[in-house]
Design a protein around this motif. Sequence first.
Motif, PDB file in Angstrom:
ATOM      1  N   VAL A 124      31.250 -18.853 -22.874  1.00 26.23           N
ATOM      2  CA  VAL A 124      29.820 -19.163 -22.891  1.00 26.23           C
ATOM      3  C   VAL A 124      28.979 -18.115 -22.155  1.00 26.23           C
ATOM      4  O   VAL A 124      27.964 -17.645 -22.672  1.00 26.23           O
ATOM      5  N   ASP A 125      29.403 -17.765 -20.952  1.00 25.05           N
ATOM      6  CA  ASP A 125      28.555 -16.881 -20.131  1.00 25.05           C
ATOM      7  C   ASP A 125      28.649 -15.411 -20.526  1.00 25.05           C
ATOM      8  O   ASP A 125      27.743 -14.633 -20.234  1.00 25.05           O
ATOM      9  N   LYS A 126      29.763 -15.055 -21.156  1.00 19.26           N
ATOM     10  CA  LYS A 126      29.952 -13.632 -21.505  1.00 19.26           C
ATOM     11  C   LYS A 126      30.371 -13.495 -22.957  1.00 19.26           C
ATOM     12  O   LYS A 126      31.519 -13.156 -23.265  1.00 19.26           O
ATOM     13  N   PRO A 127      29.442 -13.740 -23.892  1.00 19.53           N
ATOM     14  CA  PRO A 127      29.807 -13.643 -25.310  1.00 19.53           C
ATOM     15  C   PRO A 127      30.232 -12.228 -25.683  1.00 19.53           C
ATOM     16  O   PRO A 127      29.812 -11.258 -25.046  1.00 19.53           O
ATOM     17  N   ARG A 128      31.045 -12.155 -26.731  1.00 22.25           N
ATOM     18  CA  ARG A 128      31.574 -10.850 -27.160  1.00 22.25           C
ATOM     19  C   ARG A 128      30.432  -9.916 -27.587  1.00 22.25           C
ATOM     20  O   ARG A 128      29.381 -10.355 -28.066  1.00 22.25           O
ATOM     21  N   ASN A 129      30.637  -8.664 -27.424  1.00 24.33           N
ATOM     22  CA  ASN A 129      29.740  -7.601 -27.913  1.00 24.33           C
ATOM     23  C   ASN A 129      28.368  -7.548 -27.244  1.00 24.33           C
ATOM     24  O   ASN A 129      27.514  -6.777 -27.660  1.00 24.33           O
ATOM     25  N   LEU A 130      28.108  -8.395 -26.263  1.00 23.08           N
ATOM     26  CA  LEU A 130      26.758  -8.441 -25.680  1.00 23.08           C
ATOM     27  C   LEU A 130      26.783  -8.097 -24.199  1.00 23.08           C
ATOM     28  O   LEU A 130      27.761  -8.337 -23.510  1.00 23.08           O
ATOM     29  N   ALA A 131      25.650  -7.532 -23.732  1.00 21.56           N
ATOM     30  CA  ALA A 131      25.498  -7.262 -22.301  1.00 21.56           C
ATOM     31  C   ALA A 131      24.257  -7.991 -21.810  1.00 21.56           C
ATOM     32  O   ALA A 131      23.347  -8.253 -22.594  1.00 21.56           O
ATOM     33  N   LYS A 132      24.225  -8.322 -20.528  1.00 23.78           N
ATOM     34  CA  LYS A 132      23.069  -9.048 -20.007  1.00 23.78           C
ATOM     35  C   LYS A 132      21.806  -8.209 -20.113  1.00 23.78           C
ATOM     36  O   LYS A 132      20.779  -8.691 -20.559  1.00 23.78           O
ATOM     37  N   SER A 133      21.866  -6.957 -19.677  1.00 28.63           N
ATOM     38  CA  SER A 133      20.668  -6.174 -19.946  1.00 28.63           C
ATOM     39  C   SER A 133      21.063  -4.948 -20.752  1.00 28.63           C
ATOM     40  O   SER A 133      22.058  -4.280 -20.468  1.00 28.63           O
ATOM     41  N   VAL A 134      20.286  -4.719 -21.786  1.00 27.60           N
ATOM     42  CA  VAL A 134      20.641  -3.710 -22.780  1.00 27.60           C
ATOM     43  C   VAL A 134      19.916  -2.423 -22.422  1.00 27.60           C
ATOM     44  O   VAL A 134      18.746  -2.243 -22.724  1.00 27.60           O
ATOM     45  N   THR A 135      20.645  -1.532 -21.743  1.00 25.75           N
ATOM     46  CA  THR A 135      20.006  -0.340 -21.188  1.00 25.75           C
ATOM     47  C   THR A 135      20.214   0.902 -22.052  1.00 25.75           C
ATOM     48  O   THR A 135      20.037   2.010 -21.601  1.00 25.75           O
ATOM     49  N   VAL A 136      20.612   0.661 -23.302  1.00 26.08           N
ATOM     50  CA  VAL A 136      20.643   1.784 -24.264  1.00 26.08           C
ATOM     51  C   VAL A 136      19.733   1.450 -25.437  1.00 26.08           C
ATOM     52  O   VAL A 136      19.558   0.296 -25.791  1.00 26.08           O
ATOM     53  N   GLU A 137      19.149   2.489 -26.027  1.00 25.17           N
ATOM     54  CA  GLU A 137      18.257   2.277 -27.174  1.00 25.17           C
ATOM     55  C   GLU A 137      19.073   2.139 -28.447  1.00 25.17           C
ATOM     56  O   GLU A 137      20.129   2.737 -28.572  1.00 25.17           O
TER      57      GLU A 137
END
Length: 357
Positions: A344-357
């Motif tokens: 739940v807290d760490k879904p695949r392929n995702l980051a909490k803050s997306v620091t790349v364009e």
Amino acid sequence: EKGTYPHYMLKEIDEQPFVTRRIIQKYQDEHGGLTIDQAIINEVLNADRLYIVACGTSYHAGLVGKQLIESWAKIPVEVHIASEFSYNMPLLSEKPLFLFISQSGETADSRAVLVQTNKLGHKAITITNVPGSTLSREADYTLLLHAGPEIAVASTKAYTAQIAVLAILAATAAKAKGLELDFDLTKELAIVANVMEMLCDAKEEMENIARDYLTLTRNCFFIGRAVDYYVCLEGALKLKEISYIQAEGFAGGELKHGTIALIEDGTPVIALATQEHVNLSIRGNVKEVVARGANPCVISMRGLEGDGDRFVIPAVHPDLTSLVSVVPLQLIAYYAALHRGCDVDKPRNLAKSVTVE
Ligand code: M6R
């Protein structure tokens, strides 16, 4: 710290009543009303159009904010996805004012737009949860969410905090223009906080909805009209990012223009019905999908409920329903992910803050 909670997401959903009350406190003026810094209001009044720029959940909060600012303060607002705005900049008005909405204040797509608008010499306000973040430092003004750290990748309390702050901005701008609202926002937000609390107590009902509708399905549709449509976009994003069920939010009236072809026997369709002026039409849309075999789950607002509704939300001010109607959708997504064994807290392929364009 998540304390006794099994997941940050559940803790953060539960914190929403508290965060709403804290926002009321933080934005209170000496007369008990709610207010925004005069310098910010001056910029808003000076602009001929506001441009809200954001990504993901913050973009969805921006859609609700547009409606509040336009209907209360009568200022035109456009809402843009940051990554699109960068490469496909719309024709700007003569006196634009930019409003960046970002929980983290670090989202690269949003920052890329801020760099551009700063170069063009336009003023910008950042609405963020993180003081000192990049978007806060690089904009002219900051409005804080006061939501406390949001750890779960799926954003929950930041969304409702963003809408609450946008509501205060809309109401303060309206007042400064001499457009008095016919209700007391402080009181209405306090009612919202109480209703959020009741919804957080309805976990068992939401877990049952998740079990009944989403245990085996491949896909799920969320339908609504007016502000309910915007909340449906957010409900669908929550469900897809943590449960990996393909989920889409649709404007009820748009279904017949294509999407209804996807409805099969048993397809779950979650419908929101919190708005009186579209209540009949959204219920008509529910009938249309039921006629094609859909399994409907109607979540309505007290006073607008119909036979067979699965859940009825206690009433709040009609312009503030998004702050409460999203809570059942957050909980449904949480339990759907849990039952399907997802992280739940760490879904695949995702980051909490997306620091790349
Ligand atoms: O920190 P930001 O508000 O700028 O983040 C924007 C999106 O990346 C974020 O809302 C994302 O969509 C969430 N994972 C949604 O739950």
